[in-house]
Design an enzyme around this catalytic site. Structure first.
Site, PDB file in Angstrom:
ATOM      1  N   GLU A  83       0.709  -1.354   0.072  1.00 57.76           N
ATOM      2  CA  GLU A  83      -0.091   0.026   0.136  1.00 57.76           C
ATOM      3  C   GLU A  83       0.862   1.318   0.009  1.00 57.76           C
ATOM      4  O   GLU A  83       1.838   1.172   0.916  1.00 57.76           O
ATOM      5  CB  GLU A  83      -0.817   0.058   1.382  1.00 57.76           C
ATOM      6  CG  GLU A  83      -1.899   1.202   1.416  1.00 57.76           C
ATOM      7  CD  GLU A  83      -2.650   1.249   2.382  1.00 57.76           C
ATOM      8  OE1 GLU A  83      -3.172   0.142   3.018  1.00 57.76           O
ATOM      9  OE2 GLU A  83      -3.024   2.396   3.070  1.00 57.76           O
ATOM     10  N   GLU A 110      -2.707  11.164   2.982  1.00 59.69           N
ATOM     11  CA  GLU A 110      -3.778  11.238   4.253  1.00 59.69           C
ATOM     12  C   GLU A 110      -3.914  12.500   5.096  1.00 59.69           C
ATOM     13  O   GLU A 110      -2.731  13.111   5.449  1.00 59.69           O
ATOM     14  CB  GLU A 110      -3.442   9.919   5.088  1.00 59.69           C
ATOM     15  CG  GLU A 110      -3.704   8.472   4.383  1.00 59.69           C
ATOM     16  CD  GLU A 110      -3.412   7.345   5.026  1.00 59.69           C
ATOM     17  OE1 GLU A 110      -4.536   6.640   5.619  1.00 59.69           O
ATOM     18  OE2 GLU A 110      -2.139   7.131   5.706  1.00 59.69           O
TER      19      GLU A 110
END
Length: 352
Positions: free
Chosen positions: A223, A228
């Protein structure tokens, strides 16, 4: 007379045996070895052959060649093949006693990036040839509180933007709705520059993300979290990667954070440069905000495996706006007095 003939015969046979026996030369021991070049510079993909000169010339030692960094350059019987940017020391040894070295520097000219895929979100609705809706709730593996739908209320195109809107509403057993889309099986990439121009929402409990996943089971698939953000830290941008050895599930994933003023409700460009054999034969991923490098992670130089570096295969893109969860934290419902919007101007992928 017969005795004389006998003695003569014996002498003749002895002389013949002496003259016909091959004379064995004494072994010539090696006293040194030298290469014809002490340093050489090659472009990736090129090759050159080194010559090893043994002293004295009659010596016949056992010759062994080796490379200190076979990810950069290999050697076989003196022929060097340049593989990737970096340096390697080529060593030749004679009978494991005498050695000589040549430092090989490998250069690499990067080709310019070319746009290979993009979505400018200028249409009337989301392009089904490029994107999939992810629909559902149940926490999404992170105790998130939203149910993601494919309704225009949650995911739509508006004024040249993708708009993902989170709402406070009861829906399929959840208290909030939002949106989540991906390019799985429609657009996947290995290496390149991946970027998006995004305006982040305002509100404690928001957790917008721009990220990539490999194919297969997590975390072995890998990932890459390009962006974020959490509303409880309005100036913070987080970058992260997750692998089998280091991931959020066991609490030791790699991450880096940068803090910027005026982050929310303003557009910024979030990107990665994901490069193959960037140096010394190792891959790397660099993170950027508005074209300024904010972090870099490198592949392990020795003994790299899929468990610690799965980033050498296809990954697809995900955009979503989560509410709450392990990173989003407690939710302040007062934020829903105004629209809670994640807006994406474009997503672009470039490769060399």
């Amino acid at each position: 007379m017969k005795k004389s003939i006998y003695i003569f015969g014996v002498l003749y046979v002895a002389i013949c045996l002496i003259s016909c026996t091959p004379q064995v030369e004494p072994e010539v021991k090696v006293q040194g070895i030298n290469l014809n070049q002490a340093a050489v510079t090659l472009a990736a993909g090129d090759s050159v052959t080194l010559l090893a000169n043994v002293s004295p010339a009659k010596a016949r030692p056992k010759i062994v060649w080796s490379s200190s960094n076979p990810k950069v350059a290999t050697v076989q019987d003196g022929k060097i093949k340049a593989l990737a940017r970096g340096s390697s020391t080529i060593t030749v040894s004679a009978d494991s006693v005498y050695t000589s070295t040549c430092v090989v520097t490998v250069t690499h000219t990067d080709l310019p990036y070319q746009l290979v895929w993009s979505d400018e979100f200028d249409g009337a609705s989301l392009d089904p040839a490029k994107w999939n809706y992810e629909i559902g709730g149940g926490g999404w593996g992170n105790h998130q509180k939203e149910y993601c739908t494919n309704r225009p209320d949650n995911v739509r195109l508006e004024n040249g933007n993708l708009v993902i809107e989170a709402k406070k509403e009861a829906y399929s057993g959840n208290d909030y709705t939002s949106g989540r889309i991906n390019t799985r099986n429609k657009a996947s990439f290995t290496y390149g520059k991946v970027e998006a121009r995004i305006s982040l929402p305002v509100g404690i409990g928001t957790w917008p993300a721009f990220w990539m996943l490999g194919y297969g089971s997590w975390p072995l698939c890998g990932e890459i979290d390009i962006l974020e953000h959490i509303g409880s830290q309005p100036t913070m941008v987080s970058h992260a990667v997750h692998t089998t050895e280091r991931n959020g599930g066991n609490g030791n994933n790699w991450y880096s954070r940068v803090y910027l003023p005026k982050l929310e409700n303003e557009y910024h460009v979030y990107a990665i440069e994901w490069e193959q054999k960037a140096n010394e034969g190792d891959d790397k991923i660099s993170f950027y905000v508005d074209a300024v490098k904010s972090a870099t992670i490198w592949e392990r130089h020795l003994n790299s495996t899929a468990k610690d570096w799965p980033f050498n295969k296809n990954f697809f893109i995900i955009l979503n706006l989560a509410i709450g969860g392990t990173m989003g934290g407690p939710v302040d419902d007062a934020m829903f007095d105004n629209p809670v919007l994640m807006k994406v101007d474009y997503v672009r992928v470039y490769q060399r």
